[in-house]
Enzyme design. Structure first.
Site, mmCIF file in Angstrom:
data_model
loop_
_atom_site.group_PDB
_atom_site.id
_atom_site.type_symbol
_atom_site.label_atom_id
_atom_site.label_comp_id
_atom_site.label_asym_id
_atom_site.label_seq_id
_atom_site.Cartn_x
_atom_site.Cartn_y
_atom_site.Cartn_z
ATOM 1 N N ASP A 54 0.957 -1.215 -0.145
ATOM 2 C CA ASP A 54 -0.043 0.029 0.057
ATOM 3 C C ASP A 54 1.022 1.078 -0.005
ATOM 4 O OD1 ASP A 54 -1.937 1.751 0.138
ATOM 5 O OD2 ASP A 54 -3.036 0.663 1.611
HETATM 6 C C1 BGC Z 1 -4.859 3.122 -0.061
HETATM 7 C C2 BGC Z 1 -4.982 2.017 -1.148
HETATM 8 C C3 BGC Z 1 -4.771 2.853 -2.653
HETATM 9 C C4 BGC Z 1 -3.345 3.701 -2.353
HETATM 10 C C5 BGC Z 1 -3.041 4.291 -3.725
HETATM 11 C C6 BGC Z 1 -3.628 4.267 -0.047
HETATM 12 O O1 BGC Z 1 -3.689 5.014 0.923
HETATM 13 O O2 BGC Z 1 -5.232 2.488 1.036
HETATM 14 O O3 BGC Z 1 -6.377 1.626 -1.166
HETATM 15 O O4 BGC Z 1 -4.861 1.828 -3.601
HETATM 16 O O5 BGC Z 1 -3.482 4.842 -1.496
HETATM 17 O O6 BGC Z 1 -4.089 5.547 -3.924
#
Ligand code: BGC
Length: 837
Positions: free
Chosen positions: A222
């Protein structure tokens, strides 16, 4: 030796390590010498944003995952994935960052809207179908967030303390089919820790994910979740996002040279990355695998081909996806849950002659939840728009009734003209500190969200100007949102000047709810020129500028003659709605949550609807017995008035076509096809698992395997509406249950006078058992569609797993199980005993 290994052998350690961190926020590094192109990753999960937040590059905005889950229909989930794949290809993305399949452990969870269900089987089935749909288009899906990210509070650091059994039977089970059966090409590791180890370093990446489940794709972190060099590199963490900086790079090269990380660990990661590139068509010489789900599975090893084959064969795979807008409308209706109906719906043809449409969300409908899931839809059909289009001869009024959204709501594009080019929209100018114009362009929105990526270097001021066609004579409260020194002029007269400071360092928070200021303005004439400007804008990324209307208390809003000034007093706003509701044949109130309270990065503090919405519904229902309430929320909210109104429809975050789908449902053109994927409570105090906040950094999953309806059954408390509940427009009879450990069949007869959809649900229970078990648990289900008077014999397959529990391995306790069949966890009219050896 396989050709992918030969490519690996061509790379130095430095070149290998470079590939393992993103090149920028959304892409991976290319390595042209080995024919590797950059891969683009995009959010997800209900639309494909691409690499910019820009209204000029809109994306199909499908209904939220909760709406999809409410269809209980795996074929729909597959179609949903296929549309996303087509969108990804259109936007040049190779990897979709979805589905989100964390469980609805507590209804307060901030990203509840983005995940499917409280039940692991329903989640796993839908997730697998979604993954298959995406990957059938030659695009990778990324089930996320592995694992335990079932809440948002302190999400980077919280440690989930959970038993192995609950992990296996619930939280890992949600991911298992997406990996084992649908063979996802990527998985995203979560921010949080589980049982002491942060997920980017957690042994759960090795087992069961890569070992037992045979995952051979890429584990993507993530965003900013990977925080260490050796521990993350020694784990089955493959790709660190975003880049170009991060904990690996040079530090990982050194760690390998020092012997702290074996080079073989780096090699494995690079191999997985190359395999992903081969699958999605980003590696020369390999034919992308178009469909992992078909019997002739070609995905597990990408085959050799000439480089020229690559693009064409991948490009055609997504060709069969349904049209995005058509799917959005279909899912919105098929996921809409009619939880109560005293006979009001559907409206008899030709529909009511007059409708009082009431509610903030009726005009500014929330099509999606806030945060990384957000995309810019090409248009939104609000409930008001949908009803006006479907009932052109009816008198349809709109009144605000109660405010849900704090802050500035962007002026609608339909009322705006760029004063420079005459095109629809606004003129946006980016200026240097000395006043030099760096860029001047037409934009198609009064909400210039997230200018971070697109503003020219050296921007000190941003200005938005537009000719605003006044919606209604009278006073309107206009304002500006964003950070910097804000001014607003109306026909050249400065009406507002204010220093707007974004509190706190949370970059995301500054974008989601920026500071704002507004003033009452009485436009002279039918069109005025508005100029909103921010000077001395902050130089970090979180720049956003919105020119709009302030509907907060202390303000007024009007759309139609009937709704005159409410002047900020909630009682007056309700009174105006009551006047409209009294005059109309039916009242449709759209209640809901707001972007501040239901979004990523925060859990909700309460399940209650914001503002005076409960009072609004009660007061309107008291004067118009034909009051229909539509709920615009991605997750459960409390509805203390639910028995006082004629009908309640749950519309979730219904996507860009919601208004059309709502009209379809109210007028009976289609049935509301949804069944609850999650229990809806009557009172917060009744919710068995509610708290989401870590205590001393720990979220203890002490309820073990008892979440959702399992917990409600154990507590013996009645929710407002149980798991699996939902009404259609016809009636049904279930008879003739026959059951074996392999399958259950039931005769389902449509006893009403119109065609309809039913979801037959099969649960198991075990009366005397040596292990702790839920009172009953979902074991299978089937969607049935039948014409009036028709009967269908429906077969639901059971898997061995439904009878098993985890005790250091999957175990079956031999003996008798009871099979229950019906239409919700609380409405199970048929039972049979089966004996399992
Ligand atoms: C989220 C993810 C997301 C990523 C990219 C993170 O803060 O938890 O689900 O894919 O950001 O935007």
């Amino acid at each position: 030796m396989h050709r992918i290994d030969l490519l690996l052998n061509k790379l130095t350690l430095e070149r290998k390590v470079r590939l393992l961190t993103g090149a920028d926020e959304w892409s991976t590094h290319p390595d042209p010498d080995i024919g590797l192109r950059a891969m683009v990753l995009s959010d997800g999960p209900s639309g494909i944003r691409g690499v910019t937040w820009d209204e000029r590059d809109p994306a199909v905005n499908l209904p939220s995952a909760t709406a999809l889950a409410a269809t209980w229909d795996v074929s729909t989930a597959h179609a949903y994935g296929a549309v996303l794949a087509a969108e990804a290809r259109r936007k040049g993305a190779h990897v979709v960052l979805g589905p989100t399949i964390n469980l609805h452990r507590s209804p307060l969870g901030g990203r509840h809207f983005e995940a499917f269900s409280e039940d692991p089987l329903l989640t796993a089935d839908l997730a697998a179908a979604y993954v298959r749909g995406v990957q059938s288009g030659g695009v990778a899906a990324t089930p996320k967030h592995y694992v335990g990210n079932d809440f948002e509070t302190e999400r980077f650091t919280a440690n989930v303390s959970v038993s192995e059994r609950a992990l296996r039977e619930l939280y890992l089970a949600a991911f298992e089919k997406a990996v084992v059966e649908a063979r996802a090409w990527a998985v995203m590791s979560a921010y949080n820790a589980v049982n002491g180890a942060t997920m980017t370093e957690n042994p759960l990446l090795a087992e069961p994910l890569c070992g037992e489940w045979g995952f051979d794709g890429v584990v993507v972190s993530d965003w900013w979740a990977a925080r260490t060099t050796a521990p993350a590199a020694l784990a089955r963490q493959d790709l660190v996002m975003p880049g170009p900086d991060g904990p690996w790079g040079e530090a990982l090269v050194t760690a390998v040279r020092d012997g702290r990380v074996p080079e073989s660990a780096v090699d494995e990661k690079v191999l997985r990355l190359l395999r992903l590139a081969a699958r999605v068509g980003a590696l020369d010489g390999f034919t992308p695998a178009p469909d992992t789900a078909s019997p002739g599975d070609t995905a597990t090893s990408a085959s050799e081909a000439s480089p020229s084959d690559t693009a064409t064969s991948a490009g055609s795979a997504a060709g069969s996806a349904e049209d995005g807008a058509v799917l959005a409308r279909r899912v919105a209706a098929d996921g809409m849950v009619l939880v109560r109906n005293d006979g009001e719906l559907p409206w008899a043809a030709p529909g009511p002659r007059s409708v009082a449409v009431i509610g903030h969300n009726a005009l500014q409908f929330r099509t999606q939840g806030g945060g990384s899931a957000t995309v810019t839809p090409p248009y939104v059909v609000s409930p008001l728009d949908g009803l006006r289009a479907a009932l052109p001869d009816a008198e349809i009024t709109w009144t605000l009734g109660a405010v849900t959204q704090a802050g500035i709501a962007a002026l609608p594009i339909a009322l705006l003209t760029d004063p420079v080019s005459g095109e629809p929209g606004v003129r946006a100018r980016f200026l240097a500190a000395d006043g030099r114009e760096l860029l001047s362009e037409n934009r198609r929105s009064a909400d210039l969200a997230r200018l971070g990526g697109s503003r020219p270097a050296g921007t000190a001021s941003v200005e938005v100007s537009t000719r605003y066609r006044v919606r209604e004579p009278g006073i309107v409260r206009l304002g500006v949102a964003g950070a910097g020194r804000a001014t607003l002029t109306v026909d050249g007269v400065r009406v507002l000047e204010r220093e707007l400071v974004h509190e706190g360092e949370d970059f995301g928070g500054g974008l989601v709810s920026p500071p704002h200021a507004s003033v009452p303005v009485e436009p002279a004439g039918e069109e005025v020129v508005l100029v909103a400007r921010l000077d001395d804008v902050p130089q970090r990324n979180g720049l956003t500028l919105t020119l709009g209307e302030d509907l907060s208390p202390g303000t007024q809003a009007t759309d139609a003659k009937q709704a005159n000034s409410t002047d900020g007093d909630p009682a007056e706003a309700i009174e105006a709605a009551v006047v409209a509701a009294r005059r109309a044949e039916v009242a449709v109130i759209v209640v809901g949550t707001s972007p501040e309270i239901e979004r990523e990065a925060a859990d909700r503090a309460t399940l209650a609807l914001p503002g005076a919405q409960d009072a609004l519904v009660r007061t309107v229902a008291a004067v118009n017995p034909r009051t229909v309430v539509v709920v615009n929320a991605g997750a459960p909210v409390l509805m203390p008035w639910r028995d006082e109104v004629a009908a309640v429809l749950l519309g979730w975050f219904g996507g860009q076509e919601f208004g059309t789908a709502l009209a379809d449902v109210l007028l009976g053109a289609v049935e509301p096809g949804g069944r609850l994927p999650t229990t809806w409570p009557a009172k917060e105090a009744d919710v068995p698992v509610l708290a989401t906040a870590p205590v001393d950094g720990v979220v203890a999953y002490d309820e073990d395997i008892h979440i959702g309806y399992r917990a409600w059954l154990r507590a013996g408390t009645q929710p407002a509406y149980p798991f699996g509940h939902g009404l259609g427009y016809t009636s049904w009879e279930l008879t003739g249950l026959a059951a074996t450990p392999d399958e259950v069949s039931v005769t389902v007869r449509n006893t009403g006078d119109r065609a309809g959809k039913q979801v037959v649900q099969v649960y198991l229970s075990r009366e005397s058992s040596t292990v702790d078990r839920p009172e009953r648990w979902l074991a299978g289900y089937a969607v049935v569609r039948a014409d009036a008077g028709r009967a269908e014999r429906v077969t639901v397959r059971l898997t061995r797993r439904s009878f098993q529990h985890w005790d250091q391995g999957w175990r079956t306790e031999p003996g008798d199980f009871t099979v229950h069949a019906g239409t919700s966890v609380a409405d199970l009219t048929l039972t049979a005993r089966i004996s399992v050896p």
